[in-house]
Every structure is written in structure tokens, then in C-alpha cells.
Design a protein around this motif. Structure first.
Motif, short mmCIF file in Angstrom:
data_model
loop_
_atom_site.label_atom_id
_atom_site.label_comp_id
_atom_site.label_asym_id
_atom_site.label_seq_id
_atom_site.Cartn_x
_atom_site.Cartn_y
_atom_site.Cartn_z
N GLY A 33 9.10 1.12 2.03
CA GLY A 33 10.14 2.04 1.58
C GLY A 33 10.39 2.10 0.09
O GLY A 33 11.16 2.94 -0.39
N SER A 34 9.76 1.21 -0.71
CA SER A 34 9.96 1.32 -2.15
C SER A 34 9.19 2.55 -2.66
O SER A 34 8.29 3.05 -1.98
N LYS A 35 9.55 3.01 -3.86
CA LYS A 35 8.96 4.24 -4.39
C LYS A 35 8.62 4.13 -5.86
O LYS A 35 9.22 3.33 -6.58
N LEU A 36 7.69 4.97 -6.28
CA LEU A 36 7.43 5.17 -7.71
C LEU A 36 7.79 6.63 -7.97
O LEU A 36 7.23 7.53 -7.34
N VAL A 37 8.73 6.85 -8.88
CA VAL A 37 9.26 8.20 -9.06
C VAL A 37 9.17 8.63 -10.52
O VAL A 37 9.59 7.90 -11.43
N LEU A 38 8.62 9.82 -10.73
CA LEU A 38 8.54 10.39 -12.07
C LEU A 38 9.55 11.53 -12.17
O LEU A 38 9.55 12.44 -11.34
N MET B 52 14.94 15.94 -6.90
CA MET B 52 13.74 16.73 -7.16
C MET B 52 12.83 16.02 -8.16
O MET B 52 12.72 16.44 -9.31
N PRO B 53 12.16 14.95 -7.73
CA PRO B 53 11.28 14.27 -8.68
C PRO B 53 10.09 15.16 -9.04
O PRO B 53 9.68 16.01 -8.25
N ALA B 54 9.56 14.98 -10.23
CA ALA B 54 8.37 15.73 -10.62
C ALA B 54 7.16 15.19 -9.85
O ALA B 54 6.20 15.91 -9.60
N PHE B 55 7.27 13.92 -9.48
CA PHE B 55 6.18 13.29 -8.73
C PHE B 55 6.73 12.04 -8.07
O PHE B 55 7.58 11.35 -8.63
N SER B 56 6.24 11.76 -6.85
CA SER B 56 6.75 10.58 -6.17
C SER B 56 5.69 9.96 -5.26
O SER B 56 4.86 10.67 -4.68
N LEU B 57 5.70 8.66 -5.18
CA LEU B 57 4.83 7.91 -4.26
C LEU B 57 5.72 7.00 -3.44
O LEU B 57 6.64 6.38 -3.98
N GLU B 58 5.45 6.91 -2.15
CA GLU B 58 6.22 5.96 -1.35
C GLU B 58 5.30 4.85 -0.86
O GLU B 58 4.17 5.10 -0.42
N PRO C 175 0.83 -1.22 0.00
CA PRO C 175 0.00 0.00 0.00
C PRO C 175 0.86 1.27 0.00
O PRO C 175 2.04 1.24 0.37
N ILE C 176 0.24 2.36 -0.43
CA ILE C 176 0.94 3.66 -0.48
C ILE C 176 0.93 4.27 0.91
O ILE C 176 -0.11 4.32 1.57
N ILE C 177 2.10 4.74 1.37
CA ILE C 177 2.09 5.42 2.67
C ILE C 177 2.26 6.93 2.52
O ILE C 177 1.84 7.68 3.36
N LYS C 178 2.85 7.36 1.39
CA LYS C 178 2.98 8.80 1.19
C LYS C 178 2.80 9.14 -0.29
O LYS C 178 3.50 8.60 -1.14
N ALA C 179 1.83 10.00 -0.59
CA ALA C 179 1.59 10.44 -1.97
C ALA C 179 2.13 11.85 -2.13
O ALA C 179 1.71 12.75 -1.44
N GLY C 180 3.08 12.02 -3.02
CA GLY C 180 3.73 13.32 -3.23
C GLY C 180 5.14 13.27 -2.69
O GLY C 180 5.55 12.23 -2.17
N PRO C 181 5.93 14.33 -2.87
CA PRO C 181 5.52 15.61 -3.44
C PRO C 181 5.30 15.53 -4.96
O PRO C 181 5.76 14.59 -5.60
N ALA C 182 4.61 16.53 -5.48
CA ALA C 182 4.40 16.63 -6.91
C ALA C 182 4.73 18.05 -7.36
O ALA C 182 4.36 19.01 -6.69
N HIS C 183 5.42 18.16 -8.48
CA HIS C 183 5.71 19.47 -9.06
C HIS C 183 4.38 20.12 -9.46
O HIS C 183 3.49 19.44 -9.97
N ILE C 184 4.31 21.42 -9.25
CA ILE C 184 3.05 22.14 -9.49
C ILE C 184 2.59 22.03 -10.95
O ILE C 184 1.40 21.99 -11.24
N ALA C 185 3.57 21.91 -11.86
CA ALA C 185 3.22 21.80 -13.28
C ALA C 185 2.87 20.37 -13.67
O ALA C 185 2.28 20.12 -14.72
#
Ligand SMILES: [Zn+2]
Length: 269
Positions: A96-101, A86-92, A16-26
Motif C-alpha cells: 500500500g505504500s506509494k511513490l507520487v509525483l 490528481m498526481p502527475a504520476f503514481s506507483l503503488e 514490488p510494484i503492484i500498480k503503475a500509474g495513473p500518469a498525466h498525459i503530459a
């Protein structure tokens, strides 16, 4: 895109996702539902529609939609692996694994949308049928609907979903068709060739991407100005059409003719 989807399916649905963000405003294009609404939920996997990646939550309440555009990159990082600063978008995820844009370009064009399933369906409604496995009969119908030049038509997601400018170059070369040819003027045999080339090129790209191949190994025509054509050794040519640069082989595709630039600015004048 299909290679991305396959690579991400397992890592995004493992925890499951424990942290959604941060996300770049654009990058984040929606604010309702809010991004933290993802926290505590788990994705059922990764899906794809055209060039968009979809991550539905397994409770059926939310869908995360990601469009990488040209320069966005999406990566699943195992727990403990350092990601970009500085990912444009990230989910943790839990554990501890992540999805990073990330997006290297100055102008942020990749987008992330958090949607209800209804809103996601509405968002995707205008997409044409999937390019992969389309077949000559349906492709012929799309070609004959309205007269468009082949390169922009293949890229038009409302007509056919899933082909960008790079693969439009590869596909048209494989089909031995001019990027400027008019869709309504194709013979049945040419439509067949185009359908076959679409399937073969997209499958070739998928296999190479899955094997980790970089652009230089994947593309044989795209971004290959002056390199010898892999079929006839003629130097690959380029032409500017609207806001895109098209690559083609003047011998294989245009009967020796050099195509003229058609920039949008010139067309508007
Ligand atoms: Zn050639």
C-alpha cells in the motif's frame, strides 16, 4: 536532487510494484515499454545522474527515469497515508505504500520515462560530468573549451550535470564571480574558487535539504531581490538573462557594476 535520491532509496526498493500509474498525459514521455510492464517488478533503489532520478528494476530489465524540472515534487507515501487527488504520476507498492509525483505549475514540465537500460544509457549519454566533486582541473577544462557566460554555462547540463538556476546563483555568489563573466577569461585562481564554491554550496544545499529546510532557509541569493547580501549587506540585485532571472550581489560579484538585461526576445531582434 541528491537529497531526494537518499530519501527515496529505501522506500522504493522495499516492496514490488503492484500498480503503475495513473500518469498525466503530459508527464509520461514514453509508451514502449508500457507502464504496466513495471507491475510485479521491484526497484533495486534510487540513483541519480545530474538532475535526473533513476529507478532501475532489480531484474535489470527496465529503468524508470524521472526529471522533476522546476516544480515537480516526488514523495514516498507510507501505506494508508492519503496522497494528492490528481498526481502527475503514481506507483503503488505491495502493502500500500506509494511513490507520487506532483507538479503545482499549470504547465506540466516534469517528465517520467520508462526505458530499457540501453535506452536510459543513450538518454544520459549527453550529460556532462557531475558537478559535485568535479574539481578545479576538470572544471578549468570545461571553462576553457568555449567562451560562455558563467551562469548559463553552469546550468548547461551537457557541460556540467546537476546545477539548476538557483544553485548557479548561489555558487557564483560564493565564488565572487559575475554571472556574465566569460568562462575562457577566468584565471586559474578564479577557476579554483569556482570549483570550491560548487562543492561547498552543493554540499550545504544537500545538508539543508536532508534536514528538511525550505527554500527560504536554503537560498541566500536566489529569489532574494533587495535582501541584504549575507556577506556585505549590499541589496541583492536581479537581471534578466535570456529566459532566466539571475540574482547576484553587485558588490561581491561585479565590482559595483549593475548588469544589464539580456532577454532572449531582445537578443533576437
Ligand atoms: Zn555582497
Amino acid at each position: 536532487m541528491e537529497a531526494w535520491r537518499r530519501a527515496l532509496n529505501d522506500p522504493v526498493s522495499a516492496f514490488p510494484i503492484i500498480k503503475a500509474g495513473p500518469a498525466h498525459i503530459a508527464t509520461l514521455k514514453t509508451f514502449d515499454p508500457p507502464l504496466p510492464a513495471l507491475e510485479g517488478r521491484r526497484f533495486s533503489g534510487a540513483e541519480r545522474r545530474g538532475k535526473r532520478l533513476l529507478f532501475p528494476t532489480d531484474d535489470g530489465e527496465l529503468v524508470l527515469l524521472i526529471h522533476l524540472m522546476t516544480s515537480g515534487r516526488l514523495k514516498a507515501l507510507p501505506a494508508g497515508e492519503a496522497g494528492p487527488k490528481m498526481p502527475a504520476f503514481s506507483l503503488e507498492f505491495d502493502g500500500g505504500s506509494k511513490l507520487v509525483l506532483t507538479e503545482a505549475a499549470k504547465r506540466k514540465r516534469a517528465g517520467v520515462w520508462l526505458l530499457t537500460p540501453e535506452a536510459a544509457a543513450a538518454e544520459l549519454e549527453h550529460l556532462g560530468p557531475e558537478a559535485l566533486g568535479l574539481g578545479a582541473a576538470e572544471l578549468g577544462e570545461i571553462m576553457r573549451r568555449e567562451a560562455h557566460r558563467l551562469h548559463p554555462l553552469l546550468r548547461n547540463q551537457k557541460a556540467i550535470a546537476g546545477i539548476g538556476r538557483a544553485w548557479a546563483n548561489e555558487i557564483l555568489h560564493a565564488a565572487k564571480l559575475s554571472p556574465y563573466a566569460l568562462s575562457t577569461e577566468l584565471t586559474n585562481e578564479q577557476v579554483e574558487r569556482l570549483a570550491t564554491a560548487m562543492d561547498e554550496e552543493l554540499r550545504r544545499g544537500l545538508a539543508l535539504r536532508e534536514a528538511g529546510a525550505k527554500d527560504e532557509r536554503t537560498y541566500r541569493v536566489h529569489n532574494r531581490l533587495a535582501a541584504p547580501c549575507h556577506v556585505c549587506s549590499t541589496p541583492i540585485a536581479q537581471v534578466d538573462f535570456e529566459e532566466h532571472t539571475i540574482y547576484y550581489c553587485p558588490k561581491c560579484q561585479t565590482g559595483g557594476r549593475v548588469l544589464k538585461d539580456r532577454r532572449l526576445s531582445r537578443l533576437l531582434r
